[in-house]
Design a protein around this motif. Structure first.
Motif, PDB file in Angstrom:
ATOM      1  N   SER A   1       0.557  -1.254   0.636  1.00 25.64           N
ATOM      2  CA  SER A   1      -0.058  -0.066   0.080  1.00 25.64           C
ATOM      3  C   SER A   1       1.163   1.249   0.146  1.00 25.64           C
ATOM      4  O   SER A   1       1.585   1.081   0.267  1.00 25.64           O
ATOM      5  CB  SER A   1      -0.991   0.297   1.249  1.00 25.64           C
ATOM      6  N   VAL A   2       0.139   2.080  -0.661  1.00 24.52           N
ATOM      7  CA  VAL A   2       1.182   3.547  -0.686  1.00 24.52           C
ATOM      8  C   VAL A   2       1.614   4.290   0.947  1.00 24.52           C
ATOM      9  O   VAL A   2       3.346   4.197   1.243  1.00 24.52           O
ATOM     10  CB  VAL A   2       0.395   5.113  -1.607  1.00 24.52           C
ATOM     11  N   SER A   3       0.812   3.870   1.858  1.00 27.13           N
ATOM     12  CA  SER A   3       1.180   3.738   3.593  1.00 27.13           C
ATOM     13  C   SER A   3       2.000   3.043   3.809  1.00 27.13           C
ATOM     14  O   SER A   3       3.269   3.507   4.822  1.00 27.13           O
ATOM     15  CB  SER A   3       0.151   4.517   4.250  1.00 27.13           C
ATOM     16  N   GLY A   4       1.757   2.370   3.346  1.00 24.47           N
ATOM     17  CA  GLY A   4       3.316   0.892   4.111  1.00 24.47           C
ATOM     18  C   GLY A   4       4.101   1.154   3.258  1.00 24.47           C
ATOM     19  O   GLY A   4       5.573   1.392   3.831  1.00 24.47           O
ATOM     20  N   PHE A   5       4.071   2.148   1.910  1.00 26.74           N
ATOM     21  CA  PHE A   5       5.966   1.639   1.542  1.00 26.74           C
ATOM     22  C   PHE A   5       6.229   2.976   1.577  1.00 26.74           C
ATOM     23  O   PHE A   5       7.223   2.803   2.166  1.00 26.74           O
ATOM     24  CB  PHE A   5       5.683   1.884   0.313  1.00 26.74           C
ATOM     25  N   HIS A   6       5.259   4.328   2.469  1.00 22.68           N
ATOM     26  CA  HIS A   6       5.938   5.278   2.832  1.00 22.68           C
ATOM     27  C   HIS A   6       6.499   4.607   4.260  1.00 22.68           C
ATOM     28  O   HIS A   6       7.742   5.207   4.686  1.00 22.68           O
ATOM     29  CB  HIS A   6       4.927   6.282   3.419  1.00 22.68           C
ATOM     30  N   HIS A   7       6.075   4.192   5.569  1.00 19.90           N
ATOM     31  CA  HIS A   7       6.002   3.944   6.749  1.00 19.90           C
ATOM     32  C   HIS A   7       7.461   3.157   6.635  1.00 19.90           C
ATOM     33  O   HIS A   7       8.451   3.341   6.968  1.00 19.90           O
ATOM     34  CB  HIS A   7       5.259   2.497   7.346  1.00 19.90           C
ATOM     35  N   HIS A   8       7.768   2.244   5.719  1.00 13.50           N
ATOM     36  CA  HIS A   8       8.480   1.031   5.226  1.00 13.50           C
ATOM     37  C   HIS A   8       9.644   1.438   5.247  1.00 13.50           C
ATOM     38  O   HIS A   8      11.160   1.894   5.622  1.00 13.50           O
ATOM     39  CB  HIS A   8       8.232   0.173   4.528  1.00 13.50           C
ATOM     40  N   PHE A   9       9.724   2.135   3.414  1.00 11.60           N
ATOM     41  CA  PHE A   9      10.897   3.131   3.115  1.00 11.60           C
ATOM     42  C   PHE A   9      11.244   4.040   4.257  1.00 11.60           C
ATOM     43  O   PHE A   9      12.781   4.258   4.343  1.00 11.60           O
ATOM     44  CB  PHE A   9      10.705   3.822   2.053  1.00 11.60           C
TER      45      PHE A   9
END
Length: 318
Positions: A232-240
């Motif tokens: 997900s976009v939010s998941g990508f932001h968080h993990h990045f």
């Protein structure tokens, strides 16, 4: 029992100091003035006779040790400080800012960096079979840990080999393999295994970082990248941000500005052309972001860097 433990602690302290002293002597002998050298592929030695200004660069996966002095590294808004009692590792390619904070003519900064080959890390991991992580793995791609005696000893033996070319060709790969093994078994072993080899969200972020490096001059499409990675976009932001200490936009900005600086300095492009080459359509926007990162506008910054380089060249001829 307590007396025995105290005696053992004294021996470990003496051993650590002896190792540092030998590293100082050997690196100083190989580098008698400010600068760096690469005596083995992937092994770099550094010397600075005074504290340095903040230097921006792309940092590859590496293991870093200081023999004398202190250094700080900035990744995003996070600052990492290390010295002769600590080592630093990075496990993905990151835009960083680094600065030698303690150095003098009498006691110069002396350090080394060993590039970490993911293939070698994976090979050592499989052969060592360390099993499952001892604790939930830290995903941050950079950190500092205490340098234990066994790891320091392996570093000393690697540097010692530089004086024996006939032995170095055969033994250096074995000592480097030992260093990787000790990193895997040490305090940052779970991070190194997880980020470099095991996969999960961190592996997907590493894939995204590769894509950023290849497409830094293209418009940032986070939703497309997240979709391609199955996140997900939010998941990508968080993990990045967990891995790089930066948002995707901050990461892309630093890649663009460092490349623009290289183009102006190395290929003599003007600021507008360099900005356009790395993806900026608005020259004023490029100038503002460049000044924000490097402290001065593009033209003044490049003039300063060239003057410093010419001054160093003149000193080298004297």
């Amino acid at each position: 029992m307590r007396a025995m433990n105290d005696h053992q602690a004294e021996r470990e302290t003496f051993r650590a100091q002896a190792g540092r002293d030998e590293l100082v002597e050997r690196i100083a002998r190989m580098l008698r003035a400010d600068g760096s050298t690469e005596p083995l592929p992937g092994l770099f030695l550094f010397r600075a006779d005074a504290p340095t200004e903040l230097r921006h660069t792309l940092f590859h996966p590496a293991f870093c040790v200081i023999a004398q002095g202190c250094k700080e590294m900035m990744v995003g808004d996070t600052r990492y400080r290390y010295d002769p009692a600590h080592y630093l590792i990075t496990t993905v390619e990151l835009p960083v800012a680094s600065q030698v904070t303690q150095a003098s003519q009498k006691e110069p900064y002396l350090g080394l960096r060993l590039q970490l080959d993911p293939v070698l890390v994976g090979s050592v991991m499989v052969e060592a079979d360390p099993g499952t992580p001892r604790r939930p793995p830290a995903v941050t791609a950079i950190d500092v840990s205490s340098l234990d005696a066994a790891l320091q000893d392996a570093v000393v033996r690697l540097v010692r080999l530089l004086d024996s070319p006939s032995d170095m060709r055969f033994l250096a790969p074995l000592v480097i393999r030992e260093i990787v093994y000790r990193l895997l078994m040490g305090e940052q072993g779970d991070r190194l295994r997880y980020v470099t080899v095991l996969g999960g969200n961190t592996h997907r972020i590493a894939t995204a970082i590769e894509r950023f490096h290849k497409e830094f001059d293209q418009p940032l499409r986070v939703d497309e990248i997240a979709h391609d990675l199955g996140m997900s976009v939010s998941g990508f932001h968080h993990h990045f941000k967990a891995v790089t200490a930066m948002s995707p936009l901050q990461f892309q900005k630093q890649l663009r500005l460092q490349e623009a600086r290289r183009l102006m300095l190395g290929e003599h492009l003007d600021a507008a052309s360099a900005g356009y080459r790395v993806g900026y359509d608005d020259a004023s926007h490029f100038n503002r972001e460049y000044k924000s990162l490097f402290g001065t506008p593009p033209l003044r910054d490049i003039e300063r860097l060239r003057e410093a380089a010419n001054g160093g060249a003149r000193l080298g001829m004297d």
